[in-house]
Design a protein around this motif. Structure first.
Motif, PDB file in Angstrom:
ATOM      1  N   LYS C  17     -33.016 -65.660  20.682  1.00 43.06           N
ATOM      2  CA  LYS C  17     -33.811 -64.477  21.103  1.00 43.06           C
ATOM      3  C   LYS C  17     -34.966 -64.173  20.044  1.00 43.06           C
ATOM      4  O   LYS C  17     -35.856 -63.989  20.413  1.00 43.06           O
ATOM      5  N   LYS C  18     -34.639 -64.375  19.017  1.00 41.97           N
ATOM      6  CA  LYS C  18     -35.700 -63.985  17.769  1.00 41.97           C
ATOM      7  C   LYS C  18     -36.783 -65.164  18.220  1.00 41.97           C
ATOM      8  O   LYS C  18     -38.111 -64.647  18.028  1.00 41.97           O
ATOM      9  N   ALA C  19     -36.643 -66.443  18.141  1.00 43.16           N
ATOM     10  CA  ALA C  19     -37.689 -67.317  18.519  1.00 43.16           C
ATOM     11  C   ALA C  19     -38.188 -67.020  19.857  1.00 43.16           C
ATOM     12  O   ALA C  19     -39.563 -67.362  20.130  1.00 43.16           O
ATOM     13  N   LEU C  20     -37.556 -66.634  20.924  1.00 45.81           N
ATOM     14  CA  LEU C  20     -38.131 -66.655  22.147  1.00 45.81           C
ATOM     15  C   LEU C  20     -39.327 -65.285  22.104  1.00 45.81           C
ATOM     16  O   LEU C  20     -40.254 -65.459  22.476  1.00 45.81           O
ATOM     17  N   VAL C  21     -38.884 -64.245  21.429  1.00 48.30           N
ATOM     18  CA  VAL C  21     -39.832 -63.114  21.392  1.00 48.30           C
ATOM     19  C   VAL C  21     -41.053 -63.458  20.531  1.00 48.30           C
ATOM     20  O   VAL C  21     -42.183 -63.148  20.985  1.00 48.30           O
ATOM     21  N   GLN C  22     -40.835 -64.257  19.596  1.00 46.01           N
ATOM     22  CA  GLN C  22     -41.753 -64.586  18.643  1.00 46.01           C
ATOM     23  C   GLN C  22     -42.806 -65.683  19.299  1.00 46.01           C
ATOM     24  O   GLN C  22     -44.012 -65.518  19.264  1.00 46.01           O
ATOM     25  N   GLU C  23     -42.273 -66.546  19.957  1.00 48.30           N
ATOM     26  CA  GLU C  23     -43.227 -67.590  20.755  1.00 48.30           C
ATOM     27  C   GLU C  23     -43.786 -66.958  21.979  1.00 48.30           C
ATOM     28  O   GLU C  23     -44.870 -67.266  22.363  1.00 48.30           O
ATOM     29  N   VAL C  24     -43.019 -66.094  22.681  1.00 47.59           N
ATOM     30  CA  VAL C  24     -43.724 -65.460  23.811  1.00 47.59           C
ATOM     31  C   VAL C  24     -45.046 -64.595  23.323  1.00 47.59           C
ATOM     32  O   VAL C  24     -46.146 -64.491  23.979  1.00 47.59           O
ATOM     33  N   THR C  25     -44.881 -63.753  22.170  1.00 50.47           N
ATOM     34  CA  THR C  25     -45.802 -63.000  21.698  1.00 50.47           C
ATOM     35  C   THR C  25     -46.845 -63.801  21.436  1.00 50.47           C
ATOM     36  O   THR C  25     -48.245 -63.530  21.618  1.00 50.47           O
ATOM     37  N   ARG C  26     -46.783 -65.016  20.835  1.00 47.75           N
ATOM     38  CA  ARG C  26     -47.750 -65.883  20.114  1.00 47.75           C
ATOM     39  C   ARG C  26     -48.527 -66.366  21.407  1.00 47.75           C
ATOM     40  O   ARG C  26     -49.854 -66.512  21.437  1.00 47.75           O
ATOM     41  N   ALA C  27     -47.984 -66.605  22.603  1.00 46.30           N
ATOM     42  CA  ALA C  27     -48.550 -67.180  23.856  1.00 46.30           C
ATOM     43  C   ALA C  27     -49.406 -65.965  24.484  1.00 46.30           C
ATOM     44  O   ALA C  27     -50.464 -66.416  24.833  1.00 46.30           O
ATOM     45  N   VAL C  28     -48.901 -64.958  24.490  1.00 45.15           N
ATOM     46  CA  VAL C  28     -49.663 -63.725  25.079  1.00 45.15           C
ATOM     47  C   VAL C  28     -50.960 -63.480  24.224  1.00 45.15           C
ATOM     48  O   VAL C  28     -52.016 -63.257  24.584  1.00 45.15           O
TER      49      VAL C  28
END
Lengths: 65, 65, 65, 65, 65, 65
Positions: C17-28
């Protein structure tokens, strides 16, 4: 960090919406112990034909509320 | 089958939105182990007057961010 | 100020979940021109019996995906 | 008091939307034991460019479904 | 018929939640001209590990707010 | 590709939920001209203390509906 969403019918003025977000933010802060900077309010506006109770949309004249 | 919703201000081009859904889909696949076909992304566009932090909407000039 | 919601099945680790929020934030950030501080990500976890495609929930064994 | 939200592409007629809310309300009442007055249905209409599966939005011609 | 959703972290008491829905309902009624019977409030409670700003979840100790 | 979300109180059996998604999917297909494979249904279950009408949550005994 409360996230508040208010879905309501279209047609309110900018002034009403400003008052709405201000008062909702205050209500949240006073009751669950957060600061205003933590409160996000999103307004989503609906058409009356997109909202139904008891299977009837609100653009039908007989409908009240 | 992750369902991703992105609410953001209006005004992005179709190209930006295509890039957004592509990159968000990739980010989800890489981190939670799903295939792209399982990922749905919905974009919801807001007016600035419908979004507030600290009780202030974003159409007010003094507002920054 | 993009608000991202990711609904997915329960069962991911905190690290995922930490990786998910990090990568999604970067993508946005990379695609719609905002800074990380402007991006909020909320994860909502579902039970398999609460998600259906084609009228079938995902806790049924014959279901694939 | 079930709250039902249906997100779908724009373009349905008022008649289709009336039928939709009526039949969805009936389906909910029959299966989870509530009365029609307890059921709220909200329709949210999307542009095709705001919906993606597998990282591709639905306004691209090669897309099917 | 405004539908209000408040997402916030778990941990508030029943009394706080009762006060929250009461005050939010009042705030909505006063500002957009509806009666209390028209206002629905739903509370959704989140784990800290499921909420992130700037790519960081709130269960990390260095995080403030 | 309609995405349907049904928020309701906890306490329904798996069988009721299976019937719900099946019948809602059928209702959507029949009225807005999509195939079952295009319909996603998500159920979100609420505690009674997290749902209020007229500023009162549903865990209060005097409340009816």
């Amino acid at each position: 960090m409360p996230l508040v969403t208010v879905k309501m019918f279209k047609g309110r003025s900018k002034e009403q919406k400003k008052a709405l977000v201000q008062e909702v933010t205050r209500a949240v802060c006073e009751t669950v112990n957060v600061t205003p900077e933590d409160v996000i309010v999103v307004i989503e506006e609906m058409e009356k034909e997109n909202y139904a109770i008891a299977g009837k949309t609100f653009d039908e004249p007989q409908q009240e509320r």
